[in-house]
Each structure stands twice: as C-alpha cells, then as structure tokens.
Write an enzyme that holds these catalytic residues in place. Structure first.
Site, PDB file in Angstrom:
ATOM      1  N   GLY A  46       0.767  -1.243   0.000  1.00  6.26           N
ATOM      2  CA  GLY A  46       0.000   0.000   0.000  1.00  6.26           C
ATOM      3  C   GLY A  46       0.792   1.283   0.000  1.00  6.26           C
ATOM      4  CD  GLU A 100       1.508   0.354   7.064  1.00  3.85           C
ATOM      5  OE1 GLU A 100       1.129   0.535   5.891  1.00  3.85           O
ATOM      6  OE2 GLU A 100       1.265  -0.702   7.667  1.00  3.85           O
ATOM      7  CG  ASP A 104      -8.464   0.162   9.761  1.00  4.67           C
ATOM      8  OD1 ASP A 104      -9.197   1.026  10.247  1.00  4.67           O
ATOM      9  OD2 ASP A 104      -8.890  -0.903   9.300  1.00  4.67           O
ATOM     10  CE  LYS A 132     -10.116   3.925   7.075  1.00  4.07           C
ATOM     11  NZ  LYS A 132     -10.613   2.590   6.641  1.00  4.07           N
ATOM     12  CB  VAL A 154     -10.097   5.767   1.508  1.00  2.00           C
ATOM     13  CG1 VAL A 154     -10.995   6.756   2.215  1.00  2.00           C
ATOM     14  CG2 VAL A 154      -8.956   5.306   2.407  1.00  2.00           C
ATOM     15  CG  ASP A 160      -5.821  -3.239  -2.170  1.00  2.00           C
ATOM     16  OD1 ASP A 160      -5.335  -2.844  -1.095  1.00  2.00           O
ATOM     17  OD2 ASP A 160      -6.253  -4.398  -2.319  1.00  2.00           O
ATOM     18  NE  ARG A 166      -2.298  -2.753  -4.175  1.00  2.00           N
ATOM     19  CZ  ARG A 166      -2.403  -2.878  -2.847  1.00  2.00           C
ATOM     20  NH1 ARG A 166      -2.263  -1.832  -2.078  1.00  2.00           N
ATOM     21  NH2 ARG A 166      -2.653  -4.061  -2.310  1.00  2.00           N
TER      22      ARG A 166
END
Ligand code: IMP
Ligand code: MG
Length: 175
Positions: A46, A100, A104, A132, A154, A160, A166
């Site tokens: 990511g 990162e 989350d 978040k 998101v 993704d 992505r």
C-alpha cells in the site's frame, strides 16, 4: 463517481491536495533528520506511491528500502507473528522512518514494532499517509500523518479495494 468491483466510491482528496500535504510533511522530516541519514522503510504494497512521493521531497541524505509484512499464526506459539520479507539492512543504530499507507486498527504496526526494536535502532518514527483515529484499537501513534480521516473505506493513491484502485492518482471514499 467511480465503480470498483461491486462498490461505488466518491472523490475525496485530489492529487494536488495530497501533494501539498506531503511537501509539508517532508519539510518537517527534513528539519528533524538533518545530518542523521535516516533509513526509510516502506511497507508494501500500500505505501509504495506515498513512499515514492515523500522520498522525492526529502532534502536530507536518506536511504530507502521496502518490506512486506506477512502475518501468520504460529502452530505451537500463541498469538500472531509478523515477519518482514525483504529486510536486508542492519537496523542497529539506524534512524528508521516506517512509511505506511494507513493505520486502521493499528494491529499490524503494534505487532511489528517490537520486533524492529529488538534490533536496537537509534530511533524509530512512523510516517503514514492516513490514520483513522476512531478505528484505532492498538497502541500505535504516527509521528507524521498526512491526513486523519473518518472510519470509512478509501481507495486510490496506493490503497486498494480487493486488488484494484491502487493506480488512481486521487483518493476516493466508499459511498
Ligand atoms: P491495521 O493493522 O488495522 O492498522 O491495518 C492496516 C491495513 O489495512 C492497511 O495497511 C491496509 O492494507 C488495510 N486498510 C485499512 N483500511 C483501509 C482502507 O480504507 N482502504 C484500503 N486498505 C485499508
Ligand atoms: Mg498496507
């Protein structure tokens, strides 16, 4: 509006807004790491776009490397173990900046950070594109955060939805 797999996403952050924020983060990092030659550790998959954009804005001498975190349940031990695939650098006495895409729940990093600490780096800081705050369940704090968002899914800018999205330059949010 865009559709990825079965879901609809609405525009959320433009690439211009993202780029502006990343420049601001980089100025902070440049000031904090003058003369320190940090090792930037991007967590795949990511973070690859965020890491590339952030790294290009760094004006200090810096190295970059990418690792993939694979989590598995040990068959004899309890709890999850996370292994870092592709980590070749010695971290001892290095100034590490973990990069990162999103924090989350914080589970990934809260499991992985103690393993890094064992190698006795000079310092460890975390730079994340997104957090978040209301989804956080583990004790992880980012030192550099581009955007704090609400607890909604998101996609885009490296993130993704089931393998897709992505490559979107902007960030989109689930409707
Ligand atoms: P954590 O261990 O709960 O902090 O999980 C973070 C990981 O979950 C991220 O590195 C992403 O791969 C994934 N993730 C969490 N939220 C999102 C999202 O909104 N979009 C895409 N991936 C997400
Ligand atoms: Mg990830």
């Amino acid at each position: 509006m865009i559709t990825i797999h079965d879901k609809e996403f609405a525009p959320f952050l433009t690439s211009e807004e993202i780029s502006k924020r990343i420049k601001a983060l980089a100025w902070k990092i440049n000031a904090d790491y003058a003369g320190k030659r940090p090792l930037v550790l991007g967590i795949l998959n990511g973070s690859f776009i965020f890491a590339a954009d952030l790294f290009r804005e760094l004006a200090v001498e810096a190295e970059i490397s990418f690792i993939k975190l694979a989590s598995y349940k040990g068959t004899t031990t309890t709890g999850n173990v996370i292994t870092a695939i592709g980590l070749e650098e010695t971290l001892t006495d290095r100034h590490i900046i973990i990069v990162e895409d999103i924090i989350d729940t914080g589970k990934t990093l809260s499991t992985f950070l103690p393993q890094l600490t064992r190698q006795q780096p000079a310092s460890i800081k975390i730079a994340t594109f997104l957090t978040k705050p209301t989804a956080l369940k583990y004790d992880v704090k980012a030192d550099y955060t581009a955007f704090e968002i609400e607890d909604k899914f998101v996609v885009g800018y490296g993130l993704d939805y089931d393998g897709l999205g992505r490559n979107l330059p902007d960030l989109y949010i689930l409707k």
